[in-house]
Scaffold this motif. Structure first.
Motif, PDB file in Angstrom:
ATOM      1  N   TYR A 145      16.580   1.355   1.378  1.00 30.19           N
ATOM      2  CA  TYR A 145      16.498   0.011   1.921  1.00 30.19           C
ATOM      3  C   TYR A 145      15.562   0.051   3.120  1.00 30.19           C
ATOM      4  O   TYR A 145      15.291   1.118   3.679  1.00 30.19           O
ATOM      5  N   GLN A 146      15.050  -1.117   3.501  1.00 32.01           N
ATOM      6  CA  GLN A 146      14.144  -1.161   4.641  1.00 32.01           C
ATOM      7  C   GLN A 146      14.102  -2.587   5.191  1.00 32.01           C
ATOM      8  O   GLN A 146      14.168  -3.555   4.438  1.00 32.01           O
ATOM      9  N   TRP A 147      14.017  -2.699   6.514  1.00 29.13           N
ATOM     10  CA  TRP A 147      13.784  -4.003   7.136  1.00 29.13           C
ATOM     11  C   TRP A 147      12.278  -4.210   7.221  1.00 29.13           C
ATOM     12  O   TRP A 147      11.578  -3.477   7.900  1.00 29.13           O
ATOM     13  N   TRP A 148      11.757  -5.221   6.508  1.00 30.10           N
ATOM     14  CA  TRP A 148      10.322  -5.489   6.468  1.00 30.10           C
ATOM     15  C   TRP A 148       9.975  -6.656   7.383  1.00 30.10           C
ATOM     16  O   TRP A 148      10.674  -7.667   7.398  1.00 30.10           O
ATOM     17  N   ASP A 149       8.869  -6.531   8.084  1.00 33.61           N
ATOM     18  CA  ASP A 149       8.367  -7.660   8.859  1.00 33.61           C
ATOM     19  C   ASP A 149       8.122  -8.850   7.914  1.00 33.61           C
ATOM     20  O   ASP A 149       7.583  -8.665   6.820  1.00 33.61           O
ATOM     21  N   VAL A 150       8.528 -10.064   8.327  1.00 35.14           N
ATOM     22  CA  VAL A 150       8.382 -11.219   7.423  1.00 35.14           C
ATOM     23  C   VAL A 150       6.926 -11.512   7.054  1.00 35.14           C
ATOM     24  O   VAL A 150       6.658 -12.178   6.058  1.00 35.14           O
ATOM     25  N   ASN A 151       5.991 -10.999   7.858  1.00 38.21           N
ATOM     26  CA  ASN A 151       4.578 -11.214   7.524  1.00 38.21           C
ATOM     27  C   ASN A 151       4.002 -10.122   6.628  1.00 38.21           C
ATOM     28  O   ASN A 151       2.832 -10.168   6.269  1.00 38.21           O
TER      29      ASN A 151
END
Lengths: 258, 258
Positions: A145-151
């Motif tokens: 899993y990973q938190w991705w920048d919304v951009n």
């Protein structure tokens, strides 16, 4: 879902325990330190990143299902989780799932007419959390899993890029009349702190004076008699959320401002 | 659906042609002459009033299904029909439908495990039309229709009062950033005319000066160089909707004003 036994039963008999043709996709926005991110899972069999999601149990209320699915993935409960759209314009949404993948990647034998390959509409929910406080769980189907920048969201499975875009649009549109952001700031905060939160979520600059006037007029925040000392001659006033407005809003899902 | 043959096939084999467990409810608001109403149908077998609705064909995109169902009932096409919520918190939503009713009221033999008695989530859509221009069709299942004042909606089937309440709330909340009202006024109109439209939809009085400033600031309407003569010394300026803003909004489903 972790053991091969559980997974085999889910694939083979899932349609007896869950409603077929309808799934839930959760778009979990994470805010921390002036960054807005979204939570993505790497699915083993599906060759790419996707949203955390799942199915609704036969007798389970829809909103309970959304909360259960979120909690299973993130251990988060009691969140403001908001439904925003059903995605059902792509009749062949499941084309990226097929028996060969299931055999090759998971070692599972699956028939062509298995319920997981049938047309499935997806109900999108979103939530906003402090991602520094979340611990995410992977399982049999997900390897990372990973938190991705919304951009910088990568190509997602199915039509999930559209799901993410629409969630972001809804979050931004509703930021002034939904109980968004309540748990993202300390219980008392300065105007620059909430200003930064809103600018980060909206992805644009906001005139500070108009912004604070707007929030106060809407009854979302109130000025306290306290100040915070942050340096010589620098002691900005503290604010807090209007608890009643927010509790009402959390109950009704909406701040009445029209 | 009118003949006994069609209806029998629908009841018996509908689950092969339509997705089970999901239906569509259309909330059709009608505005005319300072009144806001909603369209209700009287269902024969279900002993009460309910919303026009239907099921999604196996391969049919969701939004096409909503438009088809609306057109079958009202002959209206090309409407701005907007999804607003999935209702799925009541697992026993279908309890008011049962085999005995089907036998007694329609003369149809139906098994206990017929697909129409299974749990069904409902996707709510709403539209706003000029009700003086709509002709409504009844069919085998419905014996009457009526436009009801939004303040006098009777007890509806299942959880449909909640569906109506939520549709009205959404309509009101979105009135400043959705392409609502585009087809309810003549191509050029006076400020009092659009003011009345908005007051009727919102069900409350709006300060006229603030209102016109707000609409102009949002780029929704523009003032023309023309006036309308309505009496001695009375010639109010005419306005029209900003076509580009509205076309963009109709395409994206939203006016970008946040």
């Amino acid at each position: 879902m972790n053991s091969l036994e559980e997974v085999t039963d889910f694939v083979k008999n899932g349609h007896k325990h869950y409603l077929p043709h309808i799934s839930i996709d959760n778009v979990i926005f994470g805010y921390h330190d002036q960054q807005l991110k979204i939570l993505l899972l790497k699915w083993k069999g599906l060759n790419g990143w996707g949203l955390p999601g799942g199915f609704i149990k036969r007798r389970e209320p829809l909103s309970e299902a959304a909360h259960r699915i979120l909690e299973e993935r993130t251990s988060l409960s009691n969140l403001f989780l908001q439904q925003f759209e059903v995605f059902g314009d792509s009749p062949y949404r499941v084309k990226e799932r097929n028996p060969k993948d299931f055999r090759d990647k998971f070692g599972l034998e699956v028939d062509e007419d298995n319920w997981l390959f049938e047309r499935t509409l997806s109900i999108g929910f979103f939530a906003l959390v402090d991602y520094s406080k979340v611990s995410v769980t992977t399982d049999f189907f997900t390897e990372d899993y990973q938190w991705w920048d919304v951009n910088e969201v990568p190509d997602l499975l199915f039509d999930q890029n559209e799901v993410v875009d629409k969630a972001l649009l809804t979050l931004r549109l509703q930021i002034y009349h939904q109980p968004i952001g309540y748990n993202l700031l300390p219980s008392t905060f300065t105007l620059p702190e909430i200003h930064t939160l809103y600018e980060t979520i909206l992805g644009k600059e906001l005139d500070q004076r108009n912004f604070s006037k707007k929030l106060t007029n809407l009854g979302l925040i109130k000025k306290l008699d306290e100040r915070r000392n942050i340096g010589p001659h620098r002691a900005p006033y503290l604010y807090q959320f209007e608890k009643e407005t927010y509790e009402e809003a959390l109950k009704e899902g909406i701040v009445h401002t029209y």
